[in-house]
Structures are given as C-alpha cells and as structure tokens.
Design a protein around this motif. Structure first.
Motif, short mmCIF file in Angstrom:
data_model
loop_
_atom_site.label_atom_id
_atom_site.label_comp_id
_atom_site.label_asym_id
_atom_site.label_seq_id
_atom_site.Cartn_x
_atom_site.Cartn_y
_atom_site.Cartn_z
N THR A 62 0.84 -1.23 -0.06
CA THR A 62 0.04 -0.08 -0.20
C THR A 62 0.88 1.31 -0.14
O THR A 62 0.60 2.25 -0.86
CB THR A 62 -0.89 -0.01 1.30
OG1 THR A 62 -1.62 -0.98 1.26
CG2 THR A 62 -1.80 1.23 1.43
N LEU A 63 1.98 1.10 0.85
CA LEU A 63 2.92 2.19 0.97
C LEU A 63 3.36 2.71 -0.52
O LEU A 63 3.35 3.97 -0.93
CB LEU A 63 3.78 2.10 2.02
CG LEU A 63 4.80 3.31 2.37
CD1 LEU A 63 3.89 4.44 2.77
CD2 LEU A 63 5.78 2.83 3.47
N THR A 64 3.81 1.83 -1.36
CA THR A 64 4.49 1.99 -2.50
C THR A 64 3.53 2.92 -3.31
O THR A 64 3.98 3.80 -3.95
CB THR A 64 4.87 0.69 -3.09
OG1 THR A 64 5.73 -0.04 -2.27
CG2 THR A 64 5.45 0.99 -4.69
N GLY A 65 2.19 2.46 -3.49
CA GLY A 65 1.42 3.30 -4.29
C GLY A 65 1.16 4.52 -3.97
O GLY A 65 0.97 5.71 -4.59
N VAL A 66 0.95 4.92 -2.50
CA VAL A 66 0.80 6.07 -1.86
C VAL A 66 1.80 6.79 -2.17
O VAL A 66 1.80 7.96 -2.67
CB VAL A 66 0.30 5.94 -0.34
CG1 VAL A 66 0.44 7.32 0.26
CG2 VAL A 66 -0.90 5.12 -0.14
N LEU A 67 3.17 6.26 -1.92
CA LEU A 67 4.39 7.20 -2.15
C LEU A 67 4.45 7.70 -3.70
O LEU A 67 4.81 8.95 -3.98
CB LEU A 67 5.45 6.63 -1.83
CG LEU A 67 5.69 6.15 -0.42
CD1 LEU A 67 6.89 5.57 -0.15
CD2 LEU A 67 5.69 7.33 0.57
N GLU A 68 4.22 6.70 -4.74
CA GLU A 68 4.14 7.13 -6.09
C GLU A 68 3.22 8.18 -6.43
O GLU A 68 3.41 9.27 -7.25
CB GLU A 68 3.80 5.81 -6.98
CG GLU A 68 4.79 4.85 -6.94
CD GLU A 68 4.69 3.70 -7.76
OE1 GLU A 68 3.50 3.18 -7.97
OE2 GLU A 68 5.62 2.78 -7.64
N ARG A 69 1.91 8.18 -5.54
CA ARG A 69 0.96 9.13 -5.98
C ARG A 69 1.20 10.54 -5.37
O ARG A 69 0.99 11.66 -5.93
CB ARG A 69 -0.64 8.79 -5.63
CG ARG A 69 -1.01 7.60 -6.42
CD ARG A 69 -2.65 7.25 -6.06
NE ARG A 69 -2.54 6.26 -4.80
CZ ARG A 69 -2.39 5.08 -4.98
NH1 ARG A 69 -1.88 4.55 -5.99
NH2 ARG A 69 -2.33 4.38 -3.82
N LEU A 70 1.66 10.51 -4.43
CA LEU A 70 2.12 11.55 -3.72
C LEU A 70 3.56 12.24 -4.27
O LEU A 70 3.67 13.42 -4.33
CB LEU A 70 2.47 11.40 -2.21
CG LEU A 70 1.46 11.31 -1.33
CD1 LEU A 70 1.84 10.87 0.24
CD2 LEU A 70 0.51 12.40 -1.09
N GLU A 71 4.32 11.46 -4.74
CA GLU A 71 5.49 12.01 -5.60
C GLU A 71 5.07 12.55 -6.85
O GLU A 71 5.48 13.79 -7.30
CB GLU A 71 6.44 11.02 -5.86
CG GLU A 71 7.73 11.25 -6.53
CD GLU A 71 8.78 10.11 -6.51
OE1 GLU A 71 9.80 10.61 -6.64
OE2 GLU A 71 8.35 8.83 -6.74
N ALA A 72 4.15 12.03 -7.49
CA ALA A 72 3.35 12.58 -8.78
C ALA A 72 2.81 13.94 -8.35
O ALA A 72 2.98 14.76 -9.53
CB ALA A 72 2.63 11.31 -9.29
N LYS A 73 2.29 14.06 -7.42
CA LYS A 73 1.47 15.30 -7.00
C LYS A 73 2.81 16.44 -6.50
O LYS A 73 2.58 17.72 -6.08
CB LYS A 73 0.43 15.30 -5.86
CG LYS A 73 -0.51 14.45 -6.50
CD LYS A 73 -1.46 14.30 -5.22
CE LYS A 73 -2.82 13.47 -5.74
NZ LYS A 73 -3.55 13.48 -4.45
N GLY A 74 3.84 15.91 -6.61
CA GLY A 74 4.87 16.91 -5.88
C GLY A 74 4.99 17.09 -4.57
O GLY A 74 5.51 18.26 -4.00
N ILE A 75 4.29 16.20 -3.89
CA ILE A 75 4.20 16.50 -2.38
C ILE A 75 5.46 16.03 -1.58
O ILE A 75 5.99 16.35 -0.44
CB ILE A 75 3.01 15.96 -1.90
CG1 ILE A 75 1.87 16.63 -2.28
CG2 ILE A 75 3.09 15.73 -0.23
CD1 ILE A 75 0.53 16.22 -2.11
#
Length: 139
Positions: A62-75
């Motif tokens: 779960t963490l991997t996907g969340v990190l990818e999405r937050l990284e894509a948003k520039g967070i």
C-alpha cells in the motif's frame, strides 16, 4: 473469554474514530493513508521506506502506491540513501511541507473537539490502557 467486551469496545472505538476523522481528511483532498504519510514526514528529516512503514503501520504494498501518487503530485521526493545505495530517503518537498503546515494543525483542531470532551485524568487512563494493550501485543 472475559476479554471479548474489551475487544469489542476497542474495535468499536477505532471504527468510531475513523468515522469521525476520515471525512475531515477527505475534505482536505487526501486519503487517510496519504494524510498519515504526510503527518509522519512533517517536521522530520527524510527517512527510509522501511522506517516510514514502521511509523505509519502502512503495509509495504500500500505504501508504494501512496508514495508514487504523492510523488507525482510533487508532495514528496525520494533520493538515494547516501548511507545505503539500496534504499531511498523519502521526505516532503516544499509543496509537501506547505501542505503539512496547513492540514496537520487543522486536523488536530478537528480531533481536539472530540478529545477535549475528556478531562486530563480520563485521557491519562485511556492512554495508559492503550499503552498496556500495545505492550501485550508487541512483546
């Protein structure tokens, strides 16, 4: 099985907490897991994915996907760990830090509306009880 009422109340309290907390987080445009990651990284130096997983209790998958999405948003950003090239250091970007500074205090204020219904003694008893439960399940 005298512990069953305690178990039921523990689960019920957690579910009630989620019903109270989650809509506030969602109104901020975040999932509870995203909020957990941002709150954990806020005011902290970058940490490894393993450390972040331990502090948030989010599973690796779960963490991997969340990190990818937050990284894509520039967070958040990931950089190679200078001490171990096999891992990455994860930290908030300037945009992520600004988001943390906005959403974290606001959510704490929301939670305080509920927790302030307990006096200091009641909070201390609940805290001690939860620490005891945590201890028996982790040792």
């Amino acid at each position: 099985m005298s512990f069953l009422p305690t178990l039921r109340n523990l689960v019920s309290a957690y579910q009630a907490f989620e019903r109270y907390s989650a809509p506030d987080v969602k109104a901020m445009g975040l999932t509870t897991t995203q909020f957990d990651v941002i709150a954990t990284l806020g005011n902290q130096p970058p940490m490894t994915c393993k450390e972040l997983g331990e502090k948030t209790l989010v599973t690796k998958g779960t963490l991997t996907g969340v990190l990818e999405r937050l990284e894509a948003k520039g967070i958040l950003e990931r950089k190679l760990n200078p001490e171990d090239g096999r891992s990455q250091m994860i930290g908030l970007t300037q945009k992520g830090k600004a988001l943390f500074e906005k959403v974290f205090p606001a959510h704490l204020e929301h939670l305080a509306k509920a927790f302030n219904k307990l006096d200091e003694k009641e909070l201390a008893v609940v805290t001690k009880s939860l620490q005891s439960l945590n201890h028996i399940f982790t040792n």
